[in-house]
Motif scaffolding. Sequence first.
Motif, PDB file in Angstrom:
ATOM      1  N   ASP A  90     -33.732 -19.429  39.758  1.00 11.35           N
ATOM      2  CA  ASP A  90     -34.284 -19.741  41.344  1.00 11.35           C
ATOM      3  C   ASP A  90     -33.433 -20.783  41.924  1.00 11.35           C
ATOM      4  OD1 ASP A  90     -35.877 -17.471  41.329  1.00 11.35           O
ATOM      5  OD2 ASP A  90     -37.497 -18.765  41.197  1.00 11.35           O
ATOM      6  N   THR A  91     -33.447 -20.780  43.295  1.00  6.60           N
ATOM      7  CA  THR A  91     -32.784 -21.622  44.146  1.00  6.60           C
ATOM      8  C   THR A  91     -34.109 -22.449  44.907  1.00  6.60           C
ATOM      9  OG1 THR A  91     -30.888 -20.798  44.504  1.00  6.60           O
ATOM     10  CG2 THR A  91     -31.532 -22.319  46.298  1.00  6.60           C
ATOM     11  N   VAL A  92     -34.538 -23.423  44.709  1.00 15.21           N
ATOM     12  CA  VAL A  92     -35.515 -24.295  45.370  1.00 15.21           C
ATOM     13  C   VAL A  92     -35.170 -25.217  46.427  1.00 15.21           C
ATOM     14  CG1 VAL A  92     -37.731 -25.293  44.870  1.00 15.21           C
ATOM     15  CG2 VAL A  92     -36.902 -23.763  43.259  1.00 15.21           C
ATOM     16  N   ALA A  93     -35.708 -24.996  47.450  1.00 14.50           N
ATOM     17  CA  ALA A  93     -35.469 -26.036  48.490  1.00 14.50           C
ATOM     18  C   ALA A  93     -36.682 -26.896  49.038  1.00 14.50           C
ATOM     19  CB  ALA A  93     -35.042 -25.374  50.015  1.00 14.50           C
ATOM     20  N   LYS A 115     -30.622 -24.079  41.030  1.00 18.01           N
ATOM     21  CA  LYS A 115     -30.288 -24.910  42.278  1.00 18.01           C
ATOM     22  C   LYS A 115     -31.377 -25.523  42.980  1.00 18.01           C
ATOM     23  CE  LYS A 115     -26.693 -23.845  44.783  1.00 18.01           C
ATOM     24  NZ  LYS A 115     -25.919 -23.164  45.696  1.00 18.01           N
ATOM     25  N   VAL A 116     -31.136 -26.794  43.186  1.00 16.61           N
ATOM     26  CA  VAL A 116     -32.380 -27.826  44.055  1.00 16.61           C
ATOM     27  C   VAL A 116     -31.664 -28.068  45.046  1.00 16.61           C
ATOM     28  CG1 VAL A 116     -33.969 -29.485  43.937  1.00 16.61           C
ATOM     29  CG2 VAL A 116     -33.412 -27.895  41.779  1.00 16.61           C
ATOM     30  N   ILE A 117     -32.229 -28.027  46.356  1.00 11.56           N
ATOM     31  CA  ILE A 117     -31.681 -28.341  47.727  1.00 11.56           C
ATOM     32  C   ILE A 117     -32.830 -29.536  48.092  1.00 11.56           C
ATOM     33  CG2 ILE A 117     -30.850 -27.792  50.037  1.00 11.56           C
ATOM     34  CD1 ILE A 117     -30.658 -24.831  48.759  1.00 11.56           C
ATOM     35  N   ALA A 118     -32.135 -30.653  48.554  1.00 11.61           N
ATOM     36  CA  ALA A 118     -32.815 -31.780  49.211  1.00 11.61           C
ATOM     37  C   ALA A 118     -32.416 -31.750  50.810  1.00 11.61           C
ATOM     38  CB  ALA A 118     -32.491 -32.915  48.567  1.00 11.61           C
TER      39      ALA A 118
END
Length: 292
Positions: A90-93, A115-118
């Motif tokens: 998963d991609t988590v924002a 992927k983690v997006i800050a």
Amino acid sequence: AELYSCCENTNPNAGISEKMFGHPTCGIYGYSHLTGGFAGGQAEYARVVLADANALKIESDLTDEQVLFLSDILPTGYMGADMCDIKDGDTVAVWGAGPVGQFAMDSARVLGAEKVIAIDKETYRLDMAAAQGYTTINFENTDVRSALLELTGGRGPDKCIDAVGLEATHGASHVHLYDRAKQAVRSETDRPHVLRQAIMSCRSGGVVSVIGVYGGLIDKFPAGAWMNRSLTLRTGQCHVQKYMRPLLDMIEQGKIDPTRIITHRLPLTDAPTGYDLFKNKQDHCEKVVLTP
């Protein structure tokens, strides 16, 4: 059910919260009269109510700083990720790279996010996230939704976490002015810029997890996007007692290092200085630890 923040018996001011929220909330330390008026824990001594359920005995050789954040912000960040039902890949924002947002990012990674997006505007906070390998977006110079679509092949993040809440300071200028005007005449209490943006950015069928605090009424809620795109919206005051023991185990195993967010250590007598540094985002202040 381990829904500790929904306890109906620990708030002596239940009638006030019932008028505000429809049902009473639990009692919470240092969290206004709506949640019982209990004195906060930032003192040399604190009276622990119902200590058999609310205190966790540390029996290992971990330092105070390693376990300090089990009392609130680490469980809150973890709950934000836990409510996302993260699947491998998963991609988590995460909106907000403050202490709770940082822990939400760490927790998302532990739970299997690829992927983690800050998302934030403070460069030192984004740098702290980048040092952990997270992708960063500065909303002051980047259109967040467009950047998220570009990073996810046009679909949007699988899971979105709002770690900001009612005091969000950004958003389209005309909407920001609208919210401030509504607040001025007391017909809206909260600024839901992040919540709106998370809902509009999340992929269809995804999850929007809200751990940023909201306290009253919001306007321009994108109900159509929420309903028509099968989004799941999950939220809640943190059920801290549910997560303390599992997170303690993760700290002992080295899966999470809560001390990484500490930037300032001050004696309790300098607490006003610590609050000022954090509130005004001075000296790259991310988290202050006060020592009695």
